[in-house]
Every structure is written in structure tokens, then in C-alpha cells.
Design a protein around this motif. Structure first.
Motif, short mmCIF file in Angstrom:
data_model
loop_
_atom_site.label_atom_id
_atom_site.label_comp_id
_atom_site.label_asym_id
_atom_site.label_seq_id
_atom_site.Cartn_x
_atom_site.Cartn_y
_atom_site.Cartn_z
N PRO A 101 0.80 -1.24 0.00
CA PRO A 101 0.00 0.00 0.00
C PRO A 101 0.83 1.28 0.00
N ASP A 102 2.01 1.25 0.60
CA ASP A 102 2.87 2.44 0.62
C ASP A 102 4.31 1.99 0.42
N LEU A 103 4.86 2.38 -0.73
CA LEU A 103 6.24 1.94 -1.08
C LEU A 103 7.27 2.46 -0.09
N LYS A 104 6.92 3.52 0.64
CA LYS A 104 7.89 4.08 1.59
C LYS A 104 7.80 3.44 2.97
N ALA A 105 7.01 2.38 3.08
CA ALA A 105 6.98 1.62 4.34
C ALA A 105 8.27 0.80 4.37
N GLY A 106 9.30 1.39 4.92
CA GLY A 106 10.63 0.75 4.91
C GLY A 106 10.92 0.05 6.22
N CYS A 107 12.19 0.01 6.60
CA CYS A 107 12.57 -0.66 7.85
C CYS A 107 13.96 -0.17 8.24
N SER A 108 14.08 0.35 9.46
CA SER A 108 15.37 0.90 9.89
C SER A 108 16.43 -0.20 9.97
N LEU A 109 16.00 -1.41 10.28
CA LEU A 109 16.95 -2.52 10.37
C LEU A 109 17.49 -2.88 8.98
N ALA A 110 16.59 -2.99 8.01
CA ALA A 110 17.03 -3.28 6.64
C ALA A 110 17.94 -2.15 6.13
N ASP A 111 17.58 -0.89 6.46
CA ASP A 111 18.39 0.26 6.01
C ASP A 111 19.76 0.28 6.66
N SER A 112 19.90 -0.37 7.83
CA SER A 112 21.18 -0.30 8.55
C SER A 112 22.24 -1.23 7.93
N CYS A 113 21.87 -1.91 6.85
CA CYS A 113 22.84 -2.81 6.23
C CYS A 113 22.81 -2.69 4.69
N PRO A 114 23.41 -1.61 4.17
CA PRO A 114 23.42 -1.45 2.70
C PRO A 114 24.28 -2.53 2.04
N LYS A 302 -7.45 -1.20 -5.80
CA LYS A 302 -8.27 -0.72 -6.92
C LYS A 302 -7.42 -0.43 -8.16
N TYR A 303 -6.29 0.27 -7.95
CA TYR A 303 -5.47 0.69 -9.10
C TYR A 303 -4.27 -0.23 -9.34
N GLU A 304 -4.12 -1.24 -8.48
CA GLU A 304 -3.02 -2.21 -8.59
C GLU A 304 -1.65 -1.51 -8.58
N GLN A 305 -1.53 -0.53 -7.73
CA GLN A 305 -0.30 0.24 -7.54
C GLN A 305 -0.18 0.65 -6.08
N PRO A 306 0.96 0.77 -5.48
CA PRO A 306 2.29 0.46 -5.99
C PRO A 306 2.56 -1.05 -6.03
N GLU A 307 3.27 -1.41 -7.11
CA GLU A 307 3.60 -2.82 -7.30
C GLU A 307 5.09 -3.03 -7.02
#
Ligand code: 13P
Ligand code: SF4
Length: 336
Positions: A101-114, A302-307
Motif C-alpha cells: 500500500p505504501d512503497l515508503k513503508a521501509g525498515c530501519s533494520l534493513a536500512d542499517s545494512c546497505p 483498486k489501481y493495482e499500484q504500488p507494485e
């Protein structure tokens, strides 16, 4: 600009399609209709807001959600969770449409390991097997030998021969807990979850004094000093099951407060107190998980986005570590 280009720009800017919704619509009913029409399944993590949990087809922890994403026969997976979870679902079901539903739903843990930094770290430790907590990016999974979740982490580490050196990434708190629990001396990446590392030891200690009969239960992403106080440590599903099966009637819960919804539903006669963080709030919420709302869920269906779209090489190289994890979990009879 064409309407498609406008929609793409909006997704890049905001993470979701910001369209007006008729305020008289019954979103529960509309979402049910869309589910049928599109043969979609809604998978939700326990940290989602309660309205989303109530409309989901399946609610679970990271292991349960991966198992469901791998086995569903729906054509569309709507992932009410965060980005790495939806990416995992896409890797497991690459031919299905996976929506977040929201592509910016990230995760600080995932971000802490580029991934580029981790590649260099890995090169400094040749001969090590890489075990990564599933809370990491799809690219990091391409550098990983076996994934794990908080439900199966101990069994995954124990499945590796004792003389085999291990790198564990990205969560240092879970890593330290596993070192203690399994007696394995692992090389740890220094990442952490912003939600689980801000619990206040002082406030928890006071709360325990005020509720002497309450069990204090914690997620292994919490810091060692918090885990040392716990009567029980487990994944979100593990914590939920503990509150159902334990005869105590009061629990202080050190994880994201979304899990309290299922705890209260399963045991309405028991009391659940969220462990307080080190700030003015009374409970601890993950700002990434809470980016998803019922409105965004409706619009995305409804709009099938964000994918979620992943490069083929990421799917090809990233999937093996998840398959290994699911295999070991199935053999050990673990479900999330
Ligand atoms: P589990 O779902 O494995 O309990 O992990 C909790 C979490 O932090 C998910 O983001
Ligand atoms: Fe990531 Fe922590 Fe939020 Fe889970 S609770 S999604 S680990 S930031």
C-alpha cells in the motif's frame, strides 16, 4: 504529462497514489469486493493497525507470512507490511502481482545494512557462511547463504556445522541473543531496529514493580539489558502463543504495540501492557509499518499500484537463501 507519468511521479514522491476517496464508501465492503474480483489475498503483519488486521486473510509474523506467500494460489498478493516483506513475497512468487500500500513503508533494520558495504564486510571474512535476518533488502539476500526469522533463528544457526564460521546480519541484538542461546561465536553486523532498541529499562523496571504478577515478555530484537529481564523471549507469533498458553493474567509486552490487538482478541480476560519506550509515548509503534492505512490498502487494490518490481537477477540470486530457510523450518515443523 500523461496520467501514467503523473501516477509514477506521485508514487516516487509520496510512496502511494494520493487519490480522493468517496467518504461515504464502506471500505471494508469495497476491499472484500476487490479481493474476490481480483483473486487477491491480503497478508498482514501483526504490527499493522487493527483495522488492517481485521480485514486481512492471514495475519502472521515474518516466517508465517513468507510461508503463506510461497503457498498461496491467489493471483495477487497485497502485502500489508513493510518493503522487505513484500520483496520476499515477490521473490517467492515471482509470477504473481505483489502490491504494497505504501512503497515508503521501509525498515530501519534493513536500512542499517546497505548491500555495497556488506559486500566489503563479507570480503574481509572469507570462508564464513552468511546468515541474514529476513529484515534486510532483496539485494542483501543475494549476498546471503541462509535467511532466518525470529521464529527459526536458533534452528537455522544449529543446522550449520559447529566448525563453520558464521557472519550474522543485520541485527546485532538478535545476533547477541543467538550467540548466547547457541554458544556459537559469530561475526555480527552492527545494525538494529529503531522500535526495539528504545525501550526504557528504568520505566520497565518500575512497571514490573507495580505489576509484580505480570510476565514480562520481549522480542529478541530488543537490547540485551531488556532481554535479561524477560520471563519469555520470542517472535511475535511466539509472544502471542505464550500469552494464550500461560496462566498469568497480566503481561508487559516489549515489542511493537500492534501485536496487542491479537493478544486482546485471543485472551479478552487478560491485561496487556505495552512496554514503554525512552520518550514521552506510552507505547512503541513502528512508523514504517504504520504508513499503511485502510485507505491506502483500498486504493492500491483498486489501481493495482504500488507494485513490487525486482530485477530478474535479484530474484534468481536472492531466492535461494529464503528457500533454504523454508526448507529447514518445514523439517523442524516450525510455522510462524
Ligand atoms: P517477527 O515478525 O519475526 O516477529 O519480526 C518482527 C519484526 O520486527 C518485523 O519487522
Ligand atoms: Fe523494521 Fe523494526 Fe519496524 Fe520491524 S519494527 S519493520 S524491524 S523498523
Amino acid at each position: 504529462m500523461t496520467s501514467l507519468a503523473i501516477a509514477e511521479k506521485q508514487l516516487a514522491d509520496t510512496g502511494f497514489l494520493d487519490v480522493d476517496i468517496d467518504p461515504t464508501l464502506d471500505l471494508f465492503e469495497e476491499i472484500q469486493k476487490l479481493k474476490k474480483e481480483k483473486n487477491a489475498i491480503i497478508l498482514a503483519h501483526y504490527y499493522q493497525e487493527s483495522e488492517i488486521q481485521d480485514i486481512a486473510d492471514y495475519i502472521g509474523d515474518s516466517l508465517g507470512l513468507s510461508q503463506k506467500a510461497a503457498s498461496t494460489d491467489a493471483d495477487m498478493i497485497v502485502f500489508a507490511g513493510v518493503h522487505f516483506m513484500a520483496e520476499t513475497a515477490k521473490m517467492l512468487s515471482p509470477h504473481k502481482k505483489v502490491l504494497l500500500p505504501d512503497l515508503k513503508a521501509g525498515c530501519s533494520l534493513a536500512d542499517s545494512c546497505p548491500a555495497p558495504l556488506f559486500r566489503q564486510f563479507k570480503e574481509k571474512h572469507p570462508g564464513h557462511v552468511v546468515v541474514s535476518y529476513i529484515n534486510c533488502t532483496a539485494e542483501l539476500k543475494t549476498l546471503t547463504d541462509i535467511c532466518c526469522t525470529s521464529t527459526n533463528a536458533v534452528q537455522i544457526i544449529e543446522s550449520i556445522p559447529k566448525d563453520q564460521p558464521i557472519i550474522f546480519a543485520p541485527d546485532i541484538n538478535l545476533g547477541r541473543y543467538l550467540v548466547k542461546k547457541t554458544g556459537r561465536d559469530m561475526v555480527l553486523w552492527n545494525g538494529s531496529c529503531m522500535v526495539h532498541e528504545i525501550f526504557s529499562l528504568e520505566k520497565i523496571t518500575k512497571l514490573k514493580q507495580r505489576h509484580p504478577n505480570a510476565k514480562f515478555i520481549a522480542h529478541p530484537e530488543c537490547e540485551t539489558k531488556v532481554l535479561d529481564l524477560a520471563d519469555f523471549i520470542g517472535s511475535t507469533t511466539g509472544l502471542l502463543k505464550y500469552t494464550i498458553n500461560n496462566e498469568a493474567t497480566e503481561f508487559i509486552v516489549a515489542t511493537e504495540s500492534g501485536i496487542l490487538h491479537q493478544m486482546e482478541k485471543a485472551s479478552p480476560h487478560k491485561t496487556f501492557i505495552p512496554a514503554p519506550p525512552n520518550n514521552a509515548c506510552a507505547c512503541n509503534e513502528c512508523p514504517h509499518m504504520k504508513r499503511n492505512t485502510l485507505e491506502k490498502l483500498y486504493v492500491c487494490m483498486k489501481y493495482e499500484q504500488p507494485e513490487i518490481i525486482l530485477p530478474q537477477w535479484v530474484i534468481d540470486e536472492g531466492r535461494a537463501c529464503i528457500d533454504r530457510m523454508l526448507d529447514i523450518s518445514a523439517k523442524a515443523g516450525l510455522v510462524g
